[in-house]
Scaffold this active site. Structure first.
Site, PDB file in Angstrom:
ATOM      1  N   ASP A 380       0.819  -1.221   0.000  1.00 46.88           N
ATOM      2  CA  ASP A 380       0.000   0.000   0.000  1.00 46.88           C
ATOM      3  C   ASP A 380       0.854   1.274   0.000  1.00 46.88           C
ATOM      4  O   ASP A 380       1.951   1.282   0.560  1.00 46.88           O
ATOM      5  CB  ASP A 380      -0.851  -0.042   1.286  1.00 46.88           C
ATOM      6  N   ARG A 456     -12.312   2.167   8.071  1.00 45.87           N
ATOM      7  CA  ARG A 456     -10.969   2.531   7.611  1.00 45.87           C
ATOM      8  C   ARG A 456     -11.069   3.691   6.603  1.00 45.87           C
ATOM      9  O   ARG A 456     -10.399   3.705   5.592  1.00 45.87           O
ATOM     10  CB  ARG A 456     -10.249   1.346   6.981  1.00 45.87           C
ATOM     11  N   LYS A 489      -1.293  -8.234  -5.300  1.00 46.14           N
ATOM     12  CA  LYS A 489      -1.891  -8.559  -3.996  1.00 46.14           C
ATOM     13  C   LYS A 489      -3.201  -7.774  -3.958  1.00 46.14           C
ATOM     14  O   LYS A 489      -3.201  -6.554  -3.830  1.00 46.14           O
ATOM     15  CB  LYS A 489      -0.953  -8.124  -2.865  1.00 46.14           C
ATOM     16  N   ASP A 491      -6.332  -6.616  -2.293  1.00 48.00           N
ATOM     17  CA  ASP A 491      -6.787  -6.444  -0.911  1.00 48.00           C
ATOM     18  C   ASP A 491      -8.258  -5.992  -0.891  1.00 48.00           C
ATOM     19  O   ASP A 491      -8.803  -5.525  -1.912  1.00 48.00           O
ATOM     20  CB  ASP A 491      -5.894  -5.402  -0.228  1.00 48.00           C
ATOM     21  N   ASN A 493     -10.512  -4.273   2.338  1.00 47.77           N
ATOM     22  CA  ASN A 493     -10.327  -4.001   3.766  1.00 47.77           C
ATOM     23  C   ASN A 493     -11.552  -3.598   4.557  1.00 47.77           C
ATOM     24  O   ASN A 493     -11.410  -2.980   5.623  1.00 47.77           O
ATOM     25  CB  ASN A 493      -9.234  -2.943   3.926  1.00 47.77           C
ATOM     26  N   CYS A 539      -6.515 -11.201  -0.584  1.00 49.88           N
ATOM     27  CA  CYS A 539      -6.258 -10.704   0.768  1.00 49.88           C
ATOM     28  C   CYS A 539      -7.475  -9.886   1.159  1.00 49.88           C
ATOM     29  O   CYS A 539      -8.036  -9.175   0.331  1.00 49.88           O
ATOM     30  CB  CYS A 539      -5.001  -9.832   0.739  1.00 49.88           C
ATOM     31  N   ASP A 561      -3.473 -10.826   9.073  1.00 51.39           N
ATOM     32  CA  ASP A 561      -2.520  -9.737   9.322  1.00 51.39           C
ATOM     33  C   ASP A 561      -1.688 -10.015  10.565  1.00 51.39           C
ATOM     34  O   ASP A 561      -0.706  -9.319  10.834  1.00 51.39           O
ATOM     35  CB  ASP A 561      -3.269  -8.407   9.502  1.00 51.39           C
TER      36      ASP A 561
END
Ligand code: DGJ
Length: 750
Positions: A380, A456, A489, A491, A493, A539, A561
């Site tokens: 990130d 987030r 990757k 993700d 979240n 992920c 994580d």
């Protein structure tokens, strides 16, 4: 092996003292005589047989699921079960393959629909079956009066015996219908004492294996989150209750006894219901989560459910996971049947978080290459105005301050160091502080006029919309076309809140639960076809999106994580019941660990991660020369045994669960030429040493040479002995103290 004959005798025993019981037995006998003409369908694969048939009413009824039967054995035709007094009709007591909600069904339905005229009764009867070779079959069912058809798809894998089951629901009425509940499949086991195993967790605490007796009532395992979720995973296993056999419960359940298991291939909201019906049958129903579910089917439309896989082993939970691992590697993963062992990666996240820039990443890449890393992944922070998690998601241009000349100089440098390059993306999300959101505030899941809850600091793009889908596919395609990227990757979240889709007609908006995931899969599929050399990791803030649906499109997953090497041992243990080490990424990070403040040696951390697909995520700028030497030595050792670890047969010799002070795993190559063993202590106490390790799965007649990767055996441990020796006499490790680890390999001598 459990046959439904056993069920019949159980029932007979219970009923034989009652008049009702006698009547029922007479009914069974009469029905059996008429049954000869009714069709029975049988699928055989691996060590298992699955059978179902059409009963005298026309219901499709489960007949058998268990150990493989003889090829000439005749399975008796289906006959419906008795009504239980005046309260439970035969329709509800008869274990159906795919039960419509109607006719007094009190067990979990597979399918519930409502019709335009208010009718909500659905009774599915057999129409026809179309075999497709010996291993697969389609069965068509239809409502007794309405034009609603269901095609059940079955196929059994010849090697593993794992069945793939799904349903396609078609509306051929002249008016629309609404599907309120749709399972992929239902599984039935006859009355007995069983233990249920299932996986639960939370962020940084995924993969807890729960085991409990199956009692009357229902146990619901589900996600209402719009995605698979950390909280529960769509996998189950049912074993015979080992306590019946007077055996040690863990050992008996782990390596002996019958186990039935299943995994749902769906990355959206899902539900598994394990219930015991009035006649003590255990039923497992799994598919779309019916909570907030409503899928309108216009005339001529259909709804395809996900696939629900199910398998059987008579070698306990260990045997079940070995069968499932083999199946996943051979049939599910994108490069099945031969997915390559994962490259050893370096990932920058824990070292730099959002503070990525070209010089900093180059410095890490040089150090990573020096220890034998194969792939360098920038996490990130590289795009848009991404300095923290408050901004940038949605703006997928390279940040010009951090990378003034784009990504090319870094990628070239990484290639020059002999590694390939991977990049982090979170394509389905947007920060309100982004150009994308300022331009398209309507693109997120929301209910107009209601708050948009951020988690987030981000919102979920509504991938069900075709314009959003095109945008996401377009920017990823451009990123992969313009840069030499070997790996994404991917993700994700947060989970859904306010799951509205206000551009769709009101009565279609809840289709979002299905269309979002279908579009996610379509994007992944499109990218894989167009960029066949790119590999992808699933992920979701750790292990929030691991299931057999996403694994058709992704090569590996990020289990958690939480990279604390001790916590990881039990997470990896839990993970391994459902998924293979091949896909289980495991990074070595810094000590003391940020989550538990636990200090461990680099060797311990390396060995913990070497149980899966190894990665390094530590801040290499802080490493000593000794650390580099240790990591280099162990990465080389890992490379030399990696295929056995990630694709071999896994034996959980000592479980780290439930506060265990020790743990050990053994992986045996499929050809039995090699075994790799890892052993860990949490603490040793009162002078006791590490327990005897009796290995499993070796060729008893072959000679194996012992080589320690780390640690040593007690004095007198031979360097070479037969498979029989290692399995019976075993290995005494010289392993004591807190957070200590050892590893060794056995190689067949030719
Ligand atoms: C969550 C992932 O699980 C981490 O590994 C890391 O990629 C962060 N997101 C980055 O935001």
């Amino acid at each position: 092996m459990i046959g439904f004959d056993k069920m019949k005798s159980t029932l007979q025993l219970r009923l034989s003292f009652t008049l009702a019981g006698l009547l029922v037995l007479m009914l069974f006998a009469a029905r059996s005589a008429r049954a000869q003409t009714r069709q029975v369908f049988r699928l055989d694969g691996g060590n298992s047989t699955y059978a179902f048939g059409v009963n005298e009413r026309g219901d499709l009824q489960t007949l058998y699921w268990g150990g493989r039967l003889g090829p000439d054995d005749k399975i008796p035709a289906a006959h419906s079960y008795m009504e239980w007094a005046s309260f439970d009709s035969s329709y509800t007591t008869t274990p159906q393959e795919y039960a419509g909600w109607g006719a007094g069904l009190f067990t979990e339905p597979a399918l519930k629909v409502s019709f335009a005229d208010g009718n909500r009764d659905l009774v599915l009867h057999f129409v026809q079956a179309t075999p497709n070779g010996a291993q697969s079959l389609e069965v068509e069912l239809k409502d007794i009066s309405r034009e609603v058809y269901v095609t059940l798809k079955y196929s059994i894998d010849a090697d593993s015996g794992i069945l793939s089951r799904s349903a396609n629901i078609k509306n051929r009425e002249k008016q629309s219908i609404v599907v309120e509940q749709a399972a992929a499949a239902q599984w039935t086991l006859p009355p007995d004492r069983y233990m249920l195993s299932y996986l639960t967790g939370r962020w940084a605490g995924e993969w807890t294996l729960n085991q409990e007796p199956i009692h009357p009532g229902s146990r619901v395992i589900e996600s209402r989150r719009g995605s698979t979720g950390h909280q529960a995973n769509p996998w189950f296993a049912i074993s015979r209750d080992a306590s019946q056999k007077n055996a040690g419960p863990i050992t008996a359940a782990e390596e002996y006894g019958e186990v039935w298991f299943g995994a749902l291939a769906w990355s959206g909201s899902w539900r598994l219901t394990v219930e015991v019906n009035e006649l003590d049958f255990v039923r497992v129903t799994g598919g779309f989560n019916p909570f907030d579910f409503r899928y309108k089917l216009n005339p001529g439309e259909h709804l395809e459910t996900p696939v629900f896989y199910g398998g059987y082993s008579d070698h306990g939970l260990g045997g079940a996971s070995r069968v499932l691992h083999r199946f996943e590697i051979a049939n599910v993963l994108p490069h099945a049947p031969n997915p390559k062992p994962r490259p050893v990666i370096y990932n920058s996240w824990e070292a730099t978080e959002f503070k990525v820039d070209e010089p900093g990443q180059v410095a890490l890449a040089e150090k990573a290459a020096s220890i034998g890393v194969d792939r360098f992944v920038m996490d990130d922070g590289w795009f848009g105005q991404r300095k923290t998690d408050h901004a940038g998601l949605g703006d997928w241009y390279v940040n010009p301050e951090k990378f003034p000349n784009g990504l090319k100089p870094l990628i070239d440098k990484v290639h020059g160091l002999g590694m390939d390059f991977g990049l982090w993306v979170e394509p389905e999300m947007v920060n309100p502080d982004s150009d994308l959101y300022r331009k398209h505030p309507d693109w997120v899941l929301n209910f107009p006029g209601r708050p948009r809850s951020e988690q987030r600091n981000q919102l979920v793009l509504n991938l069900a919309r075709s314009d959003v889908r095109d945008y996401v596919e377009g920017f990823l395609d451009k990123l992969l076309s313009e840069n030499d990227i070997a790996f994404l990757k991917w993700d994700y979240n947060r989970n859904w809140s306010e799951p509205g889709w206000d551009q769709a007609p009101v009565d279609q908006q809840q289709r979002v639960y299905v269309e979002y995931i279908r579009n996610l899969y379509a994007i992944l599929s499109h990218l894989r076809n167009k960029h066949p050399n790119v590999e992808i990791e699933s992920c979701s803030g750790g292990g929030g999106r691991v299931d057999l649906g996403i694994l058709h499109y992704t090569d590996e997953v990020w289990p958690s994580d939480n990279t604390d090497p001790f916590d990881r041992l039990s997470m990896q243990d839990g993970f391994s019941y459902a998924y293979p080490p091949q896909i289980m990424m495991a990074w070595v990070t810094d000590s003391p660990h940020w989550l538990n403040s636990r200090s461990t040696s680099l060797t311990y951390r390396m060995l913990s991660s070497m149980q899966g697909s190894l990665g390094i995520g530590a801040n290499l700028n802080h490493w000593t020369a000794e650390d580099f030497a240790t990591a280099k030595r162990l990465i080389a050792a890992y490379h030399s045994v990696q295929p056995t670890i990630v694709r071999g047969d896994l034996y959980r010799l000592i479980s780290p669960r439930d506060g265990s002070e020790m743990s050990a795993t053994e992986s045996v190559a499929r050809d039995k030429n090699q075994a790799v063993v890892f052993a860990f202590t949490h603490s040793t106490q009162e002078g006791r040493g590490f327990p005897l390790l009796q290995l499993q799965g070796l060729d008893p007649d072959a000679e194996y040479q012992l080589t320690f990767i780390e640690g040593k055996g007690l004095a007198g441990t031979p360097t070479s002995a037969s498979g029989a020796w290692w399995m019976h006499y075993g290995v005494w490790l010289d392993l004591r103290g807190d957070f200590q680890a050892a590893a060794f390999r056995l190689d067949r001598q030719h």
